[in-house]
Design a protein around this motif. Structure first.
Motif, PDB file in Angstrom:
ATOM      1  N   ILE A  78     -10.149  11.931   2.846  1.00 15.30           N
ATOM      2  CA  ILE A  78      -9.979  10.612   2.232  1.00 15.30           C
ATOM      3  C   ILE A  78      -8.488  10.358   2.048  1.00 15.30           C
ATOM      4  O   ILE A  78      -7.814  11.088   1.315  1.00 15.30           O
ATOM      5  N   ALA A  79      -7.973   9.335   2.723  1.00 12.75           N
ATOM      6  CA  ALA A  79      -6.528   9.108   2.727  1.00 12.75           C
ATOM      7  C   ALA A  79      -6.211   7.628   2.586  1.00 12.75           C
ATOM      8  O   ALA A  79      -7.034   6.761   2.874  1.00 12.75           O
ATOM      9  N   ASP A  80      -4.981   7.340   2.169  1.00 12.26           N
ATOM     10  CA  ASP A  80      -4.551   5.946   2.022  1.00 12.26           C
ATOM     11  C   ASP A  80      -3.036   5.881   2.123  1.00 12.26           C
ATOM     12  O   ASP A  80      -2.339   6.906   2.144  1.00 12.26           O
ATOM     13  N   LYS A  81      -2.532   4.648   2.168  1.00 13.95           N
ATOM     14  CA  LYS A  81      -1.097   4.362   2.224  1.00 13.95           C
ATOM     15  C   LYS A  81      -0.813   3.213   1.272  1.00 13.95           C
ATOM     16  O   LYS A  81      -1.658   2.333   1.080  1.00 13.95           O
ATOM     17  N   HIS A  82       0.368   3.217   0.684  1.00  9.81           N
ATOM     18  CA  HIS A  82       0.765   2.115  -0.196  1.00  9.81           C
ATOM     19  C   HIS A  82       2.200   1.740   0.102  1.00  9.81           C
ATOM     20  O   HIS A  82       3.055   2.602   0.300  1.00  9.81           O
ATOM     21  N   SER A  83       2.478   0.430   0.129  1.00  9.91           N
ATOM     22  CA  SER A  83       3.838  -0.061   0.327  1.00  9.91           C
ATOM     23  C   SER A  83       4.332  -0.726  -0.945  1.00  9.91           C
ATOM     24  O   SER A  83       3.564  -1.377  -1.657  1.00  9.91           O
ATOM     25  N   THR A  84       5.642  -0.574  -1.220  1.00 17.42           N
ATOM     26  CA  THR A  84       6.215  -1.246  -2.378  1.00 17.42           C
ATOM     27  C   THR A  84       6.509  -2.710  -2.096  1.00 17.42           C
ATOM     28  O   THR A  84       6.960  -3.428  -2.990  1.00 17.42           O
ATOM     29  N   GLY A  85       6.267  -3.184  -0.880  1.00 14.63           N
ATOM     30  CA  GLY A  85       6.299  -4.612  -0.594  1.00 14.63           C
ATOM     31  C   GLY A  85       7.524  -5.062   0.176  1.00 14.63           C
ATOM     32  O   GLY A  85       8.636  -4.613  -0.073  1.00 14.63           O
ATOM     33  N   ALA A 105     -11.029   8.856   6.601  1.00 12.92           N
ATOM     34  CA  ALA A 105     -11.724   7.790   5.882  1.00 12.92           C
ATOM     35  C   ALA A 105     -10.683   7.123   4.996  1.00 12.92           C
ATOM     36  O   ALA A 105      -9.987   7.799   4.230  1.00 12.92           O
ATOM     37  N   VAL A 106     -10.557   5.801   5.113  1.00 14.88           N
ATOM     38  CA  VAL A 106      -9.468   5.087   4.442  1.00 14.88           C
ATOM     39  C   VAL A 106     -10.025   3.989   3.535  1.00 14.88           C
ATOM     40  O   VAL A 106     -10.269   2.860   3.985  1.00 14.88           O
ATOM     41  N   PRO A 107     -10.260   4.292   2.248  1.00 12.62           N
ATOM     42  CA  PRO A 107     -10.654   3.255   1.294  1.00 12.62           C
ATOM     43  C   PRO A 107      -9.399   2.624   0.710  1.00 12.62           C
ATOM     44  O   PRO A 107      -8.839   3.090  -0.279  1.00 12.62           O
ATOM     45  N   MET A 108      -8.913   1.554   1.320  1.00  9.71           N
ATOM     46  CA  MET A 108      -7.602   1.001   0.986  1.00  9.71           C
ATOM     47  C   MET A 108      -7.732  -0.122  -0.040  1.00  9.71           C
ATOM     48  O   MET A 108      -8.313  -1.160   0.243  1.00  9.71           O
ATOM     49  N   ILE A 109      -7.180   0.108  -1.218  1.00 11.54           N
ATOM     50  CA  ILE A 109      -7.154  -0.905  -2.274  1.00 11.54           C
ATOM     51  C   ILE A 109      -5.800  -1.611  -2.181  1.00 11.54           C
ATOM     52  O   ILE A 109      -4.762  -1.009  -2.440  1.00 11.54           O
ATOM     53  N   SER A 110      -5.804  -2.872  -1.797  1.00 12.10           N
ATOM     54  CA  SER A 110      -4.565  -3.598  -1.548  1.00 12.10           C
ATOM     55  C   SER A 110      -4.373  -4.728  -2.554  1.00 12.10           C
ATOM     56  O   SER A 110      -5.253  -5.006  -3.371  1.00 12.10           O
ATOM     57  N   ALA A 146     -17.563   2.241   9.227  1.00 12.11           N
ATOM     58  CA  ALA A 146     -16.434   1.770  10.034  1.00 12.11           C
ATOM     59  C   ALA A 146     -15.282   2.768  10.009  1.00 12.11           C
ATOM     60  O   ALA A 146     -14.507   2.848  10.957  1.00 12.11           O
ATOM     61  N   GLY A 147     -15.170   3.511   8.910  1.00 11.56           N
ATOM     62  CA  GLY A 147     -14.078   4.470   8.768  1.00 11.56           C
ATOM     63  C   GLY A 147     -12.991   3.976   7.830  1.00 11.56           C
ATOM     64  O   GLY A 147     -12.199   4.767   7.323  1.00 11.56           O
ATOM     65  N   CYS A 148     -12.962   2.669   7.581  1.00 13.49           N
ATOM     66  CA  CYS A 148     -11.962   2.118   6.661  1.00 13.49           C
ATOM     67  C   CYS A 148     -12.477   0.810   6.084  1.00 13.49           C
ATOM     68  O   CYS A 148     -13.350   0.157   6.673  1.00 13.49           O
ATOM     69  N   ALA A 149     -11.924   0.437   4.944  1.00 11.44           N
ATOM     70  CA  ALA A 149     -12.210  -0.863   4.333  1.00 11.44           C
ATOM     71  C   ALA A 149     -10.995  -1.238   3.503  1.00 11.44           C
ATOM     72  O   ALA A 149     -10.530  -0.443   2.684  1.00 11.44           O
ATOM     73  N   ILE A 150     -10.468  -2.432   3.755  1.00  9.64           N
ATOM     74  CA  ILE A 150      -9.313  -2.919   3.003  1.00  9.64           C
ATOM     75  C   ILE A 150      -9.803  -4.003   2.052  1.00  9.64           C
ATOM     76  O   ILE A 150     -10.259  -5.062   2.491  1.00  9.64           O
ATOM     77  N   ILE A 151      -9.725  -3.728   0.748  1.00  6.92           N
ATOM     78  CA  ILE A 151     -10.266  -4.652  -0.244  1.00  6.92           C
ATOM     79  C   ILE A 151      -9.287  -4.785  -1.410  1.00  6.92           C
ATOM     80  O   ILE A 151      -8.253  -4.112  -1.456  1.00  6.92           O
ATOM     81  N   GLY A 152      -9.625  -5.628  -2.381  1.00 12.71           N
ATOM     82  CA  GLY A 152      -8.811  -5.807  -3.565  1.00 12.71           C
ATOM     83  C   GLY A 152      -9.295  -4.936  -4.714  1.00 12.71           C
ATOM     84  O   GLY A 152     -10.425  -4.450  -4.716  1.00 12.71           O
ATOM     85  N   GLN A 153      -8.426  -4.763  -5.695  1.00  8.64           N
ATOM     86  CA  GLN A 153      -8.774  -3.981  -6.873  1.00  8.64           C
ATOM     87  C   GLN A 153      -9.830  -4.710  -7.694  1.00  8.64           C
ATOM     88  O   GLN A 153      -9.725  -5.908  -7.933  1.00  8.64           O
TER      89      GLN A 153
END
Length: 435
Positions: A78-85, A105-110, A146-153
């Motif tokens: 389970i991995a993710d990435k975050h950018s400071t913008g 598997a990338v559960p990305m909270i953006s 799918a292997g990943c999902a990009i969603i909001g908090q």
């Protein structure tokens, strides 16, 4: 727990215990503190700072203030990435499906756009039907299938962070490294990550314009995340010009689809996306070295597997199943498209990346107030990179605007954001360091 005593001790520069911090954040999450007490605590931290142990305790307390996701039924790391913008920073859109195509598997909270920077969620909302707030069951299925999902908090993840940030935003305490660190990482810990890679931007288009400050923030994030049990590293990347050749929402989504189709090779964006994919794969134990990780990522792109993952994610989260094949059918175009001409001949030597981001907001592609509606159609595309030789009257970008007057204003503003020199500029690397 007496809140004012904890505030007094931090105001006086004392180190708080984990129990003190946990009690204070627990009371904050339960609505038992006044905004004055929350603001006083934030200001005390701003002035006196926190030790590494205090920041770890604050991060864990905020992560534990709500739900914490678990992924025991998924047999992938389970991995993710975050950018400071930054500006034109759509890395997450391509990185998540590339990493998933390589076995993560990338559960990305953006998040949404903040200030002059663009938001991943705003870009995704340019896709008709895409839901950024799925229920927990759908989110889980998308990550698993799918292997990943990009969603909001959601409000259930790290709710203490939401309340603390709202107070920081109006008390001039946003730019505190301990509070930034805890805010970013509490949401990532709540998402149940095993590994995390951070993109700390530096330059005139970043929140950290100074390299030294960016390194301090990167070290704080990495040390605290590792101290909280998540394998973490950070790349410091350049934000002195837009990262992609587009800045906006639908225009950056088109850029994403072009990237997944292999049409953005050998660009600054390509360098950054592949570097982060490699770092994620190495941190998760899938690749033995960055070179192997990059080869795997490039194969995922060239084979079309990353594009397939992206298409599956979009479809599962309510978007059209044929977005990649028919982008013009779904991604709205602005009614006016106007080229921006170079005002003189020479080299594109420098630009005001922050100013470009503000110009996107002026076009309607960002928010001045939280309730503002975004025009997803507007922005800039075909931005030439710094170091390009141009002749006077040649286009350096294309404006996408709602009307002719807005296009004229944006074109003039964008031209003013670039400096054209007679001498070829010496440009630094897009990846400035690894922490």
């Amino acid at each position: 727990m007496i809140p004012q005593e904890i505030i007094r001790r931090k105001r006086n520069g004392e180190e708080l215990s984990s129990a003190d911090i946990s009690s204070f954040i627990g009371a904050l999450a339960a609505g038992q503190l006044s905004e004055g007490q929350i603001g006083a605590f934030a200001m005390a931290v701003w002035f006196k700072g926190m030790s590494r142990e205090e920041i770890v305790a604050l991060t864990l307390a905020m992560a534990n203030s709500g739900d914490r996701l678990e992924w025991a039924d998924i047999d992938r790391p389970i991995a993710d990435k975050h950018s400071t913008g930054g500006v034109g920073d759509n890395v997450s859109l391509m990185l998540a499906p590339i990493a998933a195509a390589c076995g993560l598997a990338v559960p990305m909270i953006s998040g949404r756009g903040l200030g002059h920077t663009g938001g991943t969620l705003d870009k995704l909302e340019s896709i008709p039907g895409y839901t950024i707030t799925p229920d927990a069951g759908l989110f889980r299925r998308a990550v698993k299938e799918a292997g990943c999902a990009i969603i909001g908090q959601t409000g259930a993840l790290a709710p203490a962070d939401g309340r603390l940030y709202a107070v920081r935003d109006v008390t001039a305490t946003v730019d505190s490294i301990p509070l930034i660190t805890a805010s970013i990482l509490s949401k990532k810990l709540a998402a149940g990550l095993q590994t995390l890679v951070l993109d700390v931007k530096v330059g005139n288009g970043a929140f950290m314009a100074d390299r030294h400050q960016a390194e301090i923030l990167a070290r704080s994030l990495v040390e605290v995340a590792n101290g909280a049990g998540v394998k973490t590293s950070a790349l410091i990347t350049d934000m002195n010009e837009p990262l992609a050749d587009s800045a906006g929402n639908a225009v950056e989504m088109r850029n994403c689809l072009d990237f997944l189709a292999g049409r953005k090779e050998n660009t600054r964006l390509d360098t950054v996306v592949l570097a982060f994919a490699a770092e994620m794969l190495v941190k998760s134990g899938i690749a033995a070295s960055p070179d192997e990780g990059e080869r795997m990522a490039r194969q995922a792109l060239s084979s079309g597997k990353a594009a397939e993952v992206f298409a599956r994610m979009v479809s599962m989260l309510g978007g059209p199943g044929d977005l990649i094949e028919n982008p013009d059918k779904y991604l709205a175009r602005a009614p006016v498209e106007k080229p921006v001409m170079a005002v003189r001949s020479g080299w594109l030597a420098a630009c005001d990346a922050r100013g470009i981001g503000v110009s996107v907001i002026d076009l309607g592609g960002g928010r001045r107030h939280p309730a503002d509606r975004i025009d997803h159609r507007v922005g800039f595309s075909e931005l030439l990179p710094l170091g390009t030789r141009v002749n006077a009257g040649e286009p350096i970008a294309l404006v996408h605007a709602a009307d002719e007057a807005a296009a004229e204003r944006a074109a003039a503003a964008l031209a003013a954001h670039y400096r054209i020199s007679e001498d070829e500029p010496a440009l630094g690397p897009v990846i400035a360091g690894l922490v």
